[in-house]
Motif scaffolding. Structure first.
Motif, short mmCIF file in Angstrom:
data_model
loop_
_atom_site.label_atom_id
_atom_site.label_comp_id
_atom_site.label_asym_id
_atom_site.label_seq_id
_atom_site.Cartn_x
_atom_site.Cartn_y
_atom_site.Cartn_z
N LEU A 1 34.31 33.74 43.28
CA LEU A 1 34.13 35.30 43.23
C LEU A 1 35.33 35.99 42.38
N VAL A 2 36.49 35.45 42.76
CA VAL A 2 37.50 35.83 41.81
C VAL A 2 37.48 35.58 40.35
N GLU A 3 37.20 34.15 40.15
CA GLU A 3 37.06 33.93 38.67
C GLU A 3 36.23 34.92 38.35
N ARG A 4 34.77 35.17 38.66
CA ARG A 4 33.73 35.81 38.31
C ARG A 4 34.36 37.31 37.85
N TRP A 5 34.83 37.92 38.72
CA TRP A 5 35.37 39.25 38.54
C TRP A 5 36.24 39.45 37.41
N LEU A 6 37.27 38.35 37.33
CA LEU A 6 38.22 38.50 36.44
C LEU A 6 37.76 38.34 34.83
N ARG A 7 36.67 37.39 34.86
CA ARG A 7 35.93 37.39 33.56
C ARG A 7 35.24 38.59 33.33
N ASP A 8 34.60 38.96 34.21
CA ASP A 8 33.65 40.21 33.69
C ASP A 8 34.74 41.20 33.43
N SER A 9 35.85 41.43 33.79
CA SER A 9 36.61 42.80 33.76
C SER A 9 37.67 42.43 32.67
N LEU A 10 38.10 41.39 32.20
CA LEU A 10 39.01 41.03 31.26
C LEU A 10 38.44 40.68 29.91
N CYS A 11 37.54 39.78 30.02
CA CYS A 11 37.01 39.20 28.74
C CYS A 11 36.39 40.26 27.76
N GLU B 1 41.15 36.05 27.46
CA GLU B 1 40.62 34.75 27.86
C GLU B 1 41.41 34.14 29.14
N LEU B 2 40.50 33.66 30.18
CA LEU B 2 41.29 33.21 31.31
C LEU B 2 40.85 31.60 31.50
N HIS B 3 41.61 30.92 32.04
CA HIS B 3 41.66 29.39 32.23
C HIS B 3 42.36 29.14 33.47
N ASN C 1 47.87 22.76 45.44
CA ASN C 1 46.38 23.27 45.21
C ASN C 1 46.06 24.74 44.83
N THR C 2 47.29 25.49 44.58
CA THR C 2 47.17 26.85 44.89
C THR C 2 46.57 27.25 43.37
N LEU C 3 45.52 28.47 43.38
CA LEU C 3 44.66 28.67 42.31
C LEU C 3 45.51 29.79 41.68
N ALA C 4 45.68 29.32 39.94
CA ALA C 4 46.26 30.25 39.21
C ALA C 4 45.36 30.44 37.97
N PHE C 5 45.64 31.25 37.19
CA PHE C 5 44.65 31.63 35.88
C PHE C 5 45.76 31.80 34.80
N VAL C 6 45.66 30.93 33.59
CA VAL C 6 46.45 31.25 32.40
C VAL C 6 45.63 32.52 31.68
N VAL C 7 46.41 33.51 31.10
CA VAL C 7 45.72 34.61 30.45
C VAL C 7 46.10 34.61 29.07
N LEU C 8 44.98 34.62 28.25
CA LEU C 8 45.49 34.56 26.81
C LEU C 8 44.72 36.00 26.14
N SER C 9 45.31 36.30 25.15
CA SER C 9 44.88 37.60 24.22
C SER C 9 44.36 36.76 22.96
N LEU D 1 46.31 44.07 33.87
CA LEU D 1 46.47 42.96 34.73
C LEU D 1 46.68 43.56 35.99
N SER D 2 47.36 44.90 36.24
CA SER D 2 47.69 45.58 37.54
C SER D 2 46.36 45.86 38.03
N LEU D 3 45.14 46.01 37.10
CA LEU D 3 44.05 46.38 37.78
C LEU D 3 43.39 45.10 38.48
N VAL D 4 43.77 44.02 38.37
CA VAL D 4 43.51 42.82 39.17
C VAL D 4 44.10 43.17 40.56
#
Length: 246
Positions: free
Chosen positions: A7-17, A22-24, A46-54, A87-90
């Motif tokens: 759910l976190v990944e889906r929202w990030l992609r919908d909002s930022l892409c 781009e998120l990985h 095992n902590t979740l993270a995302f690299v954010v590219l422009s 990113l503050s919107l996250v």
């Protein structure tokens, strides 16, 4: 936990892409494993993270609208302000989640970067980090040679902006994908590192492969302008904002 991460990944992609980002996803442990302890991120493996590219489209989709709608603070770089805004919107969207954001320009008191952006991009599969060790017949002798990430679609026409960390989401199930090795020959790798280290200002290293999209001339002009002069280029004088792009 798996649903929570999805759910976190889906929202990030919908909002930022939609704004040219781009998120990985990655596990923090993938990053820590390849680095010496002084560079480790202080989270469980095992902590979740995302690299954010422009990507190249970020300039038109996010930055130009931001400049024309926001009152920029002259004490900070305009692009950094734009990235921070999005990113503050996250954090706002996930008030019940801990979200830690580390930007590519942030430094520790000892002047080391808070995270190594290119390493993070490589282990997340976002872009291949080409380094001196990737060249078998090293032609540079005692010269210092810096590595550079190349994106399989955008070549060098992108930037690594931040890493988002969700300390309370553990993703042991996350599958790691190797970055695409798109500069495959010894000759091309030497050419890439030569261009990046000694001729980076002519932009040519960014076109080491065929690319899907590159920076517009307007965008190239902006990034080629010394940081101290960018506010003037944007039409910002004395704290008064004028429409620079529209």
């Amino acid at each position: 936990m798996e649903l929570r991460a999805a759910l976190v990944e889906r929202w990030l992609r919908d909002s930022l892409c939609a704004f040219g980002f781009e998120l990985h996803p990655l596990q923090v442990g993938w990053y820590n494993t390849v680095l010496q302890p002084s560079f480790h991120l202080a989270y469980p493996d095992n902590t979740l993270a995302f690299v954010v590219l422009s990507t190249p489209s970020m300039f038109d989709k996010a930055f130009k609208p931001f400049v024309n709608k926001q009152l920029l603070k002259r004490i900070r770089d305009p692009v950094d302000q734009c990235i921070s805004h999005h990113l503050s919107l996250v954090k706002e969207h996930f008030p019940d989640e801990k979200v830690h954001i580390i930007y590519d320009y942030e430094m520790l008191p000892n002047r080391k970067p808070k995270f190594l952006a290119q390493t993070a991009a490589h282990v997340s599969g976002a872009a291949y980090y080409y380094q001196r060790k990737d060249v078998k017949c090293d032609p540079w002798g005692d010269k210092k040679i810096y590595g550079v990430c190349i994106h399989p679609q955008y070549g060098g026409w992108f930037a690594i902006r931040a890493i988002l960390i969700f300390p309370e989401i553990q993703v042991p199930f996350l599958e790691q994908y190797a970055p695409i090795d798109c500069v495959t020959t010894e000759e091309k790798r030497i050419q890439l590192l030569e261009k990046f280290n000694f001729h980076w200002q002519d932009w040519s290293y960014r076109d080491i492969i065929e690319v899907k999209e590159r920076y517009s001339e307007e965008q190239k002009t902006y990034f080629a302008t010394p940081p101290a002069e960018r506010f003037k280029l944007l039409g910002l004088q004395g704290g008064i904002q004028r429409n620079a792009f529209y």
